[in-house]
Motif scaffolding. Sequence first.
Motif, PDB file in Angstrom:
ATOM      1  N   THR A  57     -10.322  -1.322   5.793  1.00  0.00           N
ATOM      2  CA  THR A  57      -9.258  -0.993   4.839  1.00  0.00           C
ATOM      3  C   THR A  57      -9.638   0.135   3.889  1.00  0.00           C
ATOM      4  O   THR A  57      -8.752   0.742   3.281  1.00  0.00           O
ATOM      5  CB  THR A  57      -8.833  -2.232   4.027  1.00  0.00           C
TER       6      THR A  57
ATOM      7  N   ARG B 186      -8.349   2.791   6.062  1.00  0.00           N
ATOM      8  CA  ARG B 186      -6.907   2.663   6.325  1.00  0.00           C
ATOM      9  C   ARG B 186      -6.289   1.647   5.364  1.00  0.00           C
ATOM     10  O   ARG B 186      -5.858   0.562   5.761  1.00  0.00           O
ATOM     11  CB  ARG B 186      -6.667   2.222   7.768  1.00  0.00           C
TER      12      ARG B 186
ATOM     13  N   GLU C  56      -3.502   1.524   4.022  1.00  0.00           N
ATOM     14  CA  GLU C  56      -2.094   1.232   4.291  1.00  0.00           C
ATOM     15  C   GLU C  56      -1.923   0.069   5.267  1.00  0.00           C
ATOM     16  O   GLU C  56      -0.828  -0.499   5.398  1.00  0.00           O
ATOM     17  CB  GLU C  56      -1.387   2.478   4.845  1.00  0.00           C
ATOM     18  N   ALA C  57      -3.010  -0.318   5.939  1.00  0.00           N
ATOM     19  CA  ALA C  57      -2.937  -1.409   6.920  1.00  0.00           C
ATOM     20  C   ALA C  57      -3.205  -2.781   6.299  1.00  0.00           C
ATOM     21  O   ALA C  57      -3.236  -3.783   7.020  1.00  0.00           O
ATOM     22  CB  ALA C  57      -3.940  -1.157   8.043  1.00  0.00           C
TER      23      ALA C  57
ATOM     24  N   VAL D   5      -9.738  -1.944   0.075  1.00  0.00           N
ATOM     25  CA  VAL D   5      -8.587  -1.291  -0.559  1.00  0.00           C
ATOM     26  C   VAL D   5      -8.924  -0.884  -1.990  1.00  0.00           C
ATOM     27  O   VAL D   5      -8.522   0.191  -2.460  1.00  0.00           O
ATOM     28  CB  VAL D   5      -7.360  -2.229  -0.521  1.00  0.00           C
TER      29      VAL D   5
END
Length: 301
Positions: A203, A206, A208-209, A242
């Motif tokens: 994360t 990425r 956004e995933a 994140v």
Amino acid sequence: MSGRASYADWIAVDWGTSNLRVWAMTGRGEVRDQRMSDQGMSKLSQAEFEPVLLNLIEPWLGTAPTPVVCCGMVGSRQGWREAPYAAVPTAPLGGAQDVPCSDGRIKVSLLPGLKQQNAPDVMRGEETQIAGFLATHPKFDGVLCLPGTHTKWVHISAGEVVSFQTLMTGELFDLLGRQSVLRHSVDTEDWDKAAFSEAVSDTLSRPEALAARLFQIRARDLLEGTHAGIARARLSGFLLGVELAATKPYWLGQNIALVGATALTALYASALSVQGLVAQVEDGDTMTLKGLTAAYTELYG
């Protein structure tokens, strides 16, 4: 209380939402005694703060007024008396609010929190840990991370808090792990370091995933019988990945220090190590007391 009866030169107080900690201090910043209570700010009316405090510190008081320096939620709008936020950029200490007391043996000062108008944010209590860290490392220039329910990332330069950002990662982990559908898959204290590191990398690259990755924790459990320790580590790793993605402008290319409880700073150090980063680590309680000592010195010389 330890039973070492003696008066305090001054008293340090960390009064949070749930708990109260007090230390009898010497003028040189040494601890003579300490006590704890579960009488946190959220349990008290404004009129109850002084008697609750006196109940803990009575054995340490002489006849002359004893300085009492307090940090934490005791200075919030719902606390004993509001100590207004100081705006960044600023030194972490300053603008202490005096509290009128009915007992003449105590002179109480509440330390203010910090506020940020641009990208609105606030902190209360962490500024004292920051002050303690800077008292210990006065030349530090970089980023402090204070992990917790609401983790703070703080840009420090020239002894001042330049800016900061709060992330609710700890609270999200608790809510998802206890109240969401994921609770059925992560109900354990077991841990898998490899799964955590993989999730952080996933994360962070990425972010956004995240929403999809979270449900995959449950799906993997149902379809593959994933061990709860792996699932729990993935949940933590996805959320921390994140967080690191969101705070990358803070930590990229900076000196990084972690201040907090041992378990949490170890977790963040592990997440940062996935990016090849090594962070300096300091104990949060120690920094709180050093910050209160710095505040006392600033107030009383």
